[in-house]
Structures are given as structure tokens and as C-alpha cells.
Design an enzyme around this catalytic site. Structure first.
Site, PDB file in Angstrom:
ATOM      1  N   LYS A  20       0.846  -1.207   0.000  1.00 51.05           N
ATOM      2  CA  LYS A  20       0.000   0.000   0.000  1.00 51.05           C
ATOM      3  C   LYS A  20       0.869   1.240   0.000  1.00 51.05           C
ATOM      4  CE  LYS A  20       0.806   1.295   4.513  1.00 51.05           C
ATOM      5  NZ  LYS A  20       1.707   2.356   4.884  1.00 51.05           N
ATOM      6  N   ALA A  68      10.161  -2.941   6.445  1.00 47.01           N
ATOM      7  CA  ALA A  68      10.356  -1.679   7.198  1.00 47.01           C
ATOM      8  C   ALA A  68      10.441  -0.468   6.284  1.00 47.01           C
ATOM      9  CB  ALA A  68      11.608  -1.776   8.090  1.00 47.01           C
ATOM     10  N   ALA A  69       9.577  -0.454   5.266  1.00 48.91           N
ATOM     11  CA  ALA A  69       9.645   0.598   4.254  1.00 48.91           C
ATOM     12  C   ALA A  69       8.381   1.447   4.203  1.00 48.91           C
ATOM     13  CB  ALA A  69       9.904  -0.032   2.885  1.00 48.91           C
ATOM     14  N   LEU A 118       5.474   0.238   3.423  1.00 47.62           N
ATOM     15  CA  LEU A 118       4.652  -0.332   2.357  1.00 47.62           C
ATOM     16  C   LEU A 118       3.733  -1.443   2.876  1.00 47.62           C
ATOM     17  CD1 LEU A 118       7.547  -0.478  -0.261  1.00 47.62           C
ATOM     18  CD2 LEU A 118       5.502   0.954  -0.465  1.00 47.62           C
ATOM     19  N   GLY A 121       4.319  -4.472   4.018  1.00 47.48           N
ATOM     20  CA  GLY A 121       4.565  -5.824   3.513  1.00 47.48           C
ATOM     21  C   GLY A 121       4.135  -6.911   4.490  1.00 47.48           C
ATOM     22  N   ASP A 150      -2.445  -1.802  10.243  1.00 42.29           N
ATOM     23  CA  ASP A 150      -2.711  -1.761   8.794  1.00 42.29           C
ATOM     24  C   ASP A 150      -3.400  -3.012   8.277  1.00 42.29           C
ATOM     25  OD1 ASP A 150      -1.406   0.642   8.534  1.00 42.29           O
ATOM     26  OD2 ASP A 150       0.502  -0.237   7.898  1.00 42.29           O
TER      27      ASP A 150
HETATM   28  O1  C5P Z   1       0.077  -1.537  14.679  1.00 42.91           O
HETATM   29  P1  C5P Z   1       1.490  -1.701  14.264  1.00 42.91           P
HETATM   30  O2  C5P Z   1       2.095  -2.990  14.752  1.00 42.91           O
HETATM   31  O3  C5P Z   1       1.709  -1.492  12.819  1.00 42.91           O
HETATM   32  O4  C5P Z   1       2.258  -0.542  14.990  1.00 42.91           O
HETATM   33  C1  C5P Z   1       3.634  -0.559  15.248  1.00 42.91           C
HETATM   34  C2  C5P Z   1       3.953   0.557  16.239  1.00 42.91           C
HETATM   35  O5  C5P Z   1       3.755   1.820  15.625  1.00 42.91           O
HETATM   36  C3  C5P Z   1       3.025   0.562  17.431  1.00 42.91           C
HETATM   37  O6  C5P Z   1       3.527  -0.269  18.461  1.00 42.91           O
HETATM   38  C4  C5P Z   1       3.038   2.018  17.849  1.00 42.91           C
HETATM   39  O7  C5P Z   1       4.201   2.312  18.583  1.00 42.91           O
HETATM   40  C5  C5P Z   1       3.170   2.747  16.507  1.00 42.91           C
HETATM   41  N1  C5P Z   1       1.850   3.189  15.997  1.00 42.91           N
HETATM   42  C6  C5P Z   1       1.256   4.303  16.580  1.00 42.91           C
HETATM   43  N2  C5P Z   1       0.040   4.732  16.104  1.00 42.91           N
HETATM   44  C7  C5P Z   1      -0.571   4.103  15.095  1.00 42.91           C
HETATM   45  C8  C5P Z   1       0.026   2.973  14.487  1.00 42.91           C
HETATM   46  C9  C5P Z   1       1.241   2.545  14.960  1.00 42.91           C
HETATM   47  O8  C5P Z   1       1.810   4.907  17.506  1.00 42.91           O
HETATM   48  N3  C5P Z   1      -1.747   4.550  14.650  1.00 42.91           N
END
Ligand code: C5P
Length: 299
Positions: free
Chosen positions: A21, A111-112, A114, A116, A151
Site C-alpha cells: 500500500k 520496514a519501508a 509499504l 509488507g 494496517d
Molecule cells: O500496529 P502496528 O504494529 O503497525 O504498529 C507498530 C507501532 O507503531 C506501534 O507499536 C506504535 O508504537 C506505533 N503506531 C502508533 N500509532 C498508530 C500505528 C502505529 O503509535 N496509529
């Protein structure tokens, strides 16, 4: 999400493409008590994708094998991989004793920004629901998705474009003209989403995504490109200066207003034709950029 089902030598098999995405718009609205951030973002799938193959195992085991041309050392293997976590979550939630062998052909950089890992996890939920004949309701799959990552629910919804709110898991599909040419490039190395969010600034007067949606919906692509926005970009650039260098490099190409996607490090630029997008990607690779693809919005 298109699932191709066939009866292989090892039994019923599903093959699915899992799209990456791009965030065409991302505004951070506030910090929440649960450690996440409140967002408004426009997510759109792109033709860049991973491919997953699911085959039933005779035991409850979940076996994942990753394949790919590049360096797979960045792809988490074993129990850390979101694919394995998605499969185990589905087993726990339903109590099924069925297992699966999963082959993952990795093309989306890690870690981009995107998504993945998230798209692979969403694909796993939807495909194993089918392979194991679980027949979960869409809301049930969405709530499992949200437990795996912010996501993941977007990809489970199967829509090509949506405004996502909350921490990203509240999906509001939007109709946009898809197929727009795009060039995606990434500097070497990625960034941790958590780290970018930890340092990000909240918007003093948040922008609305609606003018961008109106411009895209009416085909005003040049106007739309001026409304692309990512409030995580300055933070990501401060953490990784190569992002700013990449944006500068891309802005000298025939691309409309390059932008970083998600929490980075990949950046993209819309382009007026597919031929020009492919030519630009070739030129950028010729100039020494290792990670560049030309593709299209939507899948
Ligand atoms: O939900 P996801 O695992 O992708 O999120 C990774 C980290 O990014 C979360 O632990 C949080 O620290 C941060 N995050 C956030 N607010 C969001 C999405 C992610 O602070 N809306």
C-alpha cells in the site's frame, strides 16, 4: 483479494497475491492512552506485491518458507513472522486443529512503510479461513486483523482504496480512479514504525483528506499531487537523512510531487504515463538506486 484455488499434488492449494500500500495522505491527529496515535490516512493498494501459497498440513503445524531474490535476512522468520502469528491466531480463535504449509515469495521491502508484513498477515487470515473452511464473518476477520497490526484490517477488507481512521483499523472505502502510474523507490535500510511515531509531531491545525479525494475522483491529478501529505515525513527524514536525499532526487524526475509512504522509508511519485514511469524507474536504477519499481495504483 483474488484467491486462485487448485488441487495440487499435496491437496487443496490456494495462491494469493498480497499487494503493498501507499499512503497518499497521512495526518497524525493525537496521542492515545494505549500508546498508539489517532490517524486520518488515505491508503491505496499498489501493483507491487508478495505472493503466498497455502497448502494444508496433515498436522496442526504452521510451516513457513520464505523465498525471494534479494536479501531475506531482514524478513522475520519463524514465530516472529506476522504470517505465522496470523495463522496461530486463527487456530486459537476457532479451535481448529488444521495446519498449513505456507510459501511466501517476498518482493515488498521490509520496514519501508509499504505494509509488507501486514498484507501478508491479512492474506493469511483470508486464505486460511477459506482453506480450513472456517467461514468467519467479515467483522470477525477484521477484529483479528486489528490484533495483528494497525494496517492489517485495510487489506482484509479487500478494497483498493480507503480512508483509515482510529489507529488505522477503521476502514471507510472510497471510490477512486485506479491504475495511475507510480514509481516507488527506497533508500537502503528501513525505519521502525514505533520509533517514527515516538518522535512525531502532532499537527497544530490538521489538514483534511477530502480535497485530495475530490481532486483524485475528478481526475485532476496535478492538483491531487499538490495535496499529497504525510505528517510523519519530517520525523522520518530527521531519523534517516537519506529519505530527504531520495525525495530531492525523485523531484528532479518526471514525477508529480514525490512523497514518503507511511512511516518510511519508501517514497513514491505519481507519473503521467506507464511508459514514462518504467523509463524513469530504469533511469533511477542506472543512477545507482538499488530499490526502484514502476507500478500502478490499485491491484
Ligand atoms: O500496529 P502496528 O504494529 O503497525 O504498529 C507498530 C507501532 O507503531 C506501534 O507499536 C506504535 O508504537 C506505533 N503506531 C502508533 N500509532 C498508530 C500505528 C502505529 O503509535 N496509529
Amino acid at each position: 483479494m483474488r484467491l486462485d484455488a487448485y488441487l495440487g499434488p499435496e491437496g487443496p492449494t490456494l495462491v494469493v497475491h498480497a499487494p503493498a500500500k501507499l499512503n497518499l495522505f497521512l495526518e497524525v491527529l493525537g496521542r492515545r492512552g494505549d500508546g498508539f496515535h489517532e490517524l486520518e490516512t488515505l491508503m491505496v493498494t499498489v501493483s507491487l506485491h508478495d505472493t503466498l501459497r497455502f497448502t494444508e498440513e496433515p498436522t496442526p503445524a504452521i510451516r513457513l518458507r520464505c523465498h525471494g531474490r534479494g536479501d531475506l535476512s531482514e524478513v522475520p522468520s519463524g514465530d516472529d513472522n506476522l504470517v505465522v502469528r496470523a495463522a496461530r491466531l486463527l487456530q486459537e480463535h476457532t479451535g481448529t486443529s488444521r495446519g498449513a504449509r505456507i510459501d511466501l515469495w517476498k518482493r515488498i521491502p521490509v520496514a519501508a512503510g509499504l505494509a509488507g508484513g501486514s498484507t501478508d498477515a491479512a492474506t493469511t487470515l483470508v486464505a486460511l479461513d477459506r482453506l480450513w473452511e472456517l467461514d468467519l464473518a467479515p467483522e470477525e476477520l477484521s477484529s483479528l486483523a486489528a490484533r495483528l497490526g494497525s494496517d492489517v484490517a485495510f487489506f482484509v477488507s479487500g478494497v483498493p482504496a480507503a480512508i483509515c481512521r482510529g489507529r488505522g483499523e477503521e476502514i471507510h472505502p472510497v471510490r477512486l480512479p485506479l491504475g495511475l502510474p507510480v514509481v516507488i523507490a527506497r533508500p537502503s535500510g528501513g525505519l521502525s514504525t514505533a520509533e517514527v511515531f515516538r518522535h512525531c509531531q502532532l499537527a497544530a491545525s490538521p489538514r483534511s483528506v477530502q480535497p485530495l479525494i475530490d481532486a483524485l475522483a475528478t481526475g485532476r491529478i496535478a492538483a491531487a499531487s499538490r495535496l499529497l501529505h504525510n505528517s510523519l515525513q519530517p520525523t522520518a527524514e530527521a531519523l534517516k537523512p537519506e529519505i530527504q536525499q531520495l525525495i530531492t532526487h525523485l523531484s528532479h524526475q518526471p514525477l508529480l510531487q514525490p512523497l514518503m509512504t507511511g512511516s518510511g522509508t519508501a517514497c513514491f511519485g505519481l507519473c503521467v504515463s506507464h511508459r514514462l514511469a518504467h523509463r524513469t524507474a530504469r533511469r533511477l536504477r542506472g543512477q545507482g538506486l538499488a530499490h526502484v519499481v514502476a507500478g500502478r495504483l490499485g491491484t
